[in-house]
Design a protein around this motif. Structure first.
Motif, mmCIF file in Angstrom:
data_model
loop_
_atom_site.group_PDB
_atom_site.id
_atom_site.type_symbol
_atom_site.label_atom_id
_atom_site.label_comp_id
_atom_site.label_asym_id
_atom_site.label_seq_id
_atom_site.Cartn_x
_atom_site.Cartn_y
_atom_site.Cartn_z
ATOM 1 N N SER A 68 -4.548 2.284 -8.218
ATOM 2 C CA SER A 68 -3.401 2.421 -7.422
ATOM 3 C C SER A 68 -4.666 3.957 -6.040
ATOM 4 O O SER A 68 -4.277 3.469 -5.345
ATOM 5 N N ARG A 69 -4.849 4.415 -7.126
ATOM 6 C CA ARG A 69 -5.507 5.529 -6.702
ATOM 7 C C ARG A 69 -6.065 5.330 -5.814
ATOM 8 O O ARG A 69 -6.952 5.103 -4.163
ATOM 9 N N ALA A 70 -6.718 4.547 -6.395
ATOM 10 C CA ALA A 70 -8.639 3.861 -5.938
ATOM 11 C C ALA A 70 -8.137 3.539 -4.695
ATOM 12 O O ALA A 70 -9.544 2.654 -4.363
ATOM 13 N N CYS A 71 -7.375 2.376 -4.836
ATOM 14 C CA CYS A 71 -6.916 1.332 -3.666
ATOM 15 C C CYS A 71 -7.068 1.756 -2.358
ATOM 16 O O CYS A 71 -7.656 1.726 -1.433
ATOM 17 N N ILE A 72 -5.854 3.002 -2.685
ATOM 18 C CA ILE A 72 -5.607 3.577 -1.487
ATOM 19 C C ILE A 72 -7.174 4.011 -1.129
ATOM 20 O O ILE A 72 -7.150 4.223 0.586
ATOM 21 N N LEU A 73 -7.812 5.255 -1.830
ATOM 22 C CA LEU A 73 -8.700 5.839 -1.832
ATOM 23 C C LEU A 73 -9.998 4.730 -0.583
ATOM 24 O O LEU A 73 -10.466 5.127 0.424
ATOM 25 N N THR A 74 -9.677 3.578 -0.838
ATOM 26 C CA THR A 74 -11.633 2.990 -1.080
ATOM 27 C C THR A 74 -10.800 1.463 0.168
ATOM 28 O O THR A 74 -11.221 0.906 0.647
ATOM 29 N N GLY A 75 -9.458 1.733 0.157
ATOM 30 C CA GLY A 75 -8.881 0.217 0.784
ATOM 31 C C GLY A 75 -9.076 -1.076 0.552
ATOM 32 O O GLY A 75 -9.423 -1.864 1.098
ATOM 33 N N GLN A 76 -9.714 -1.144 -1.187
ATOM 34 C CA GLN A 76 -9.612 -2.019 -2.058
ATOM 35 C C GLN A 76 -9.298 -2.234 -2.572
ATOM 36 O O GLN A 76 -8.743 -2.116 -3.201
ATOM 37 N N HIS A 77 -9.042 -4.302 -2.954
ATOM 38 C CA HIS A 77 -8.868 -4.738 -4.509
ATOM 39 C C HIS A 77 -8.754 -4.355 -5.773
ATOM 40 O O HIS A 77 -10.703 -3.669 -5.828
ATOM 41 N N GLN A 90 -11.221 -3.847 2.595
ATOM 42 C CA GLN A 90 -9.839 -5.190 3.009
ATOM 43 C C GLN A 90 -8.996 -5.140 3.363
ATOM 44 O O GLN A 90 -7.927 -5.808 3.200
ATOM 45 N N GLY A 91 -8.465 -3.920 3.532
ATOM 46 C CA GLY A 91 -6.800 -3.584 4.167
ATOM 47 C C GLY A 91 -7.043 -3.626 6.036
ATOM 48 O O GLY A 91 -8.485 -3.878 6.484
#
Length: 520
Positions: free
Chosen positions: A111-120, A424-425
């Motif tokens: 989830s932290r990787a998702c938040i940092l990158t804005g990616q799935h 992707q967000g």
């Protein structure tokens, strides 16, 4: 101990922001309390107001507050009448609260990787606690983009993407100020330890993981113990503010360990705060619901703990006392952060965004932990406090789904920076002029690949506001769940095997395939 409520904008600032509101392009519905509803335009991106003046006026300072394992219902501003979070409540009630805020992967590192990158997950490919972001990926995270856009950037607390010191040291190179650590970190540190007394890549906590066989540090055995949440993080934030250039905007990401376990060794300020208190009961944390859980979840990691919580309300209440203590400690730290901004005259030039990496199951359906696509696991608190917002937008609620991957592009748009195509967000539409109502039921993809060597089922699913569909893979055995959230908000009746729901099941399967393909 508690700071004053956030003050109102000066009239000139308010009028300037109100005049610029017509330039915002937005999507969603912001609802004001007490029946006042503000409707905003439908669109793809939020355009930050273009204003002249100092760096702080044209490009706001940004503070990103990330909790760990914080349930959406474990904060006062969500309506919880037991937990004490006055500082978060004041910010949330002076900003815009996200009524439907979700983690797209309910596991810390992913989830932290998702938040940092804005990616799935399918794009950033972080699927466990050991993988780290590559150099090219780090350069596309929101802090790195903001740094190239002229922001002074900092990171404080639990990095959590990658498990070893070298991975954290590589990440540190992308920041102007670094006081982070890999792994789970500790709650207690010696005051003169390198991590507390120093900063930078060379002072990354050399003992990042407490679960490797050694017990967490005991503050009673320390000479000068410092609590990570209450002492160290506010200290590091003060250092960050003191070192920043006065002529540049800043973005600091503050990543708390709290209220993640272990739940022993609470700081004295909150150690006995919830003793003797009763707690809201969960309608599904019962023996009957535990007995009805899918058999595939019975051997899952932490399932036995969830069963104990369901069988013994006293054990669940004891867990909540300690959990809420860590939540209140986090809130006290937020109070110190806001006080530091106010003392330097920065409060009215700083946008604050708050959320959590994931939620937490505490006995619901006999389950404990996160991972699963169940509401207490995926739903998280969230809000934005932007002192430039026009008064009609403040204190309202955004009904449209907000995802962890939305925070990165939103931060970039607030700063006036270009959003990389890799993100992707969507930009969070938290304010705007009156106009058509945007879509509320935004379909979104859930993807949780971590299996803990077969002890957790991998999960992929789709949530569209009305239905939640999940497909689990437990060692090659695939099973599905479909819940009608309108008729069954507590997710008690799985419709995946109901012939009457066959059409809806087929629709959600198709939507899962389509969103999965688009997420790559």
């Amino acid at each position: 101990m508690f700071t004053r409520p956030v003050g109102r904008l000066r009239l000139a600032t308010f009028l300037a922001v109100l005049a610029s509101a017509s330039a915002l392009v937005l999507a969603g519905t912001v609802r004001r309390p007490r029946g006042l509803v503000g409707r905003i335009d439908s669109g793809e991106r939020l355009h930050a107001p273009a204003r002249s003046g100092s760096a702080g006026e044209s490009r706001p300072h940004l503070v990103v507050l990330l909790a760990d394992d914080l349930r959406a219902d474990a904060v006062g501003f969500s309506g919880n009448w037991v937990v004490r979070t006055p500082h978060l409540d004041r910010l949330a009630r002076a900003g815009v609260r996200f009524r439907n805020c979700f983690a797209t992967s309910s596991i810390c590192a992913v989830s932290r990787a998702c938040i940092l990158t804005g990616q799935h997950v399918a794009r950033h490919r972080i699927s466990d606690f050991h993988q780290a972001l590559e150099a090219t990926q780090l350069q596309s995270t929101y802090p790195a983009v903001l740094r190239r856009h002229g922001y002074y950037t900092g990171f404080i607390g639990k990095w959590g993407v990658g498990h070893d010191v070298p991975s954290a040291q590589r990440a540190a190179q992308e920041f102007d100020y670094w006081a982070g650590a890999p792994g789970q970190m500790h709650y207690w540190y010696e005051a003169d330890s390198p991590f507390v007394a120093g900063d930078g890549p060379e002072n990354v906590d050399p003992r990042p993981e407490h679960a490797t066989g050694s017990a967490p540090p005991d503050p009673h055995s320390m000479r000068r113990p410092k609590h990570l949440t209450l002492d160290v993080i506010p200290q590091k934030f003060d250092e960050f503010l003191d070192r920043r250039p006065s002529d540049a905007p800043f973005c600091v990401s503050i990543s708390f360990k709290a209220p993640h376990g272990p739940f022993e060794g609470l700081p004295p300020e909150v150690a006995a705060l919830y003793d003797g208190r009763s707690f809201p009961e969960s309608p599904t944390a019962t023996e009957a619901h535990a007995a009805a859980r899918p058999p595939q979840f019975g051997a899952m990691l932490s399932a036995s703990l969830g069963s104990r919580f369901a069988r013994n309300p006293g054990q669940r209440a004891d867990m909540l006392r300690r959990y809420y203590g860590l939540v209140t400690a986090l809130d006290l730290a937020v109070g110190k952060i806001v006080a530091a901004l106010r003392a330097r005259g920065l409060e009215q030039d700083t946008v604050v965004l708050f959320t959590s990496d994931n939620g937490l199951l505490i006995g619901e359906h006999g389950l404990s932990g996160k991972w699963l696509m169940r509401d207490p696991s995926i739903r998280v608190p969230g809000f934005v406090f932007d002192p430039r917002l026009p008064e009609p937008a403040r204190g309202g609620f955004l009904e449209r789904a907000v995802l962890g991957i939305d925070f990165a592009p939103t931060l970039l748009r607030l700063a006036g920076a270009s959003i990389p195509d890799s993100m992707q967000g969507e930009v969070i539409p938290f304010a705007g002029p009156s106009g058509p109502v945007g879509e509320v039921g935004r379909p979104w993809l859930y993807d949780q690949p971590f299996t803990a060597d077969g002890r957790i089922p991998a999960a992929r699913g789709v949530h569209d506001g009305r239905f939640a569909f999940a497909r689990y893979d437990s060692g090659g055995a695939v099973f599905e769940e479909l819940f009608d959230l309108q008729a069954d908000p507590h997710e008690c009746r799985n419709l995946a095997g109901d012939p009457r729901a066959e059409a809806e099941l087929c629709r959600m399967r198709g939507l899962l395939d389509a969103l999965s393909a688009a997420a790559r």
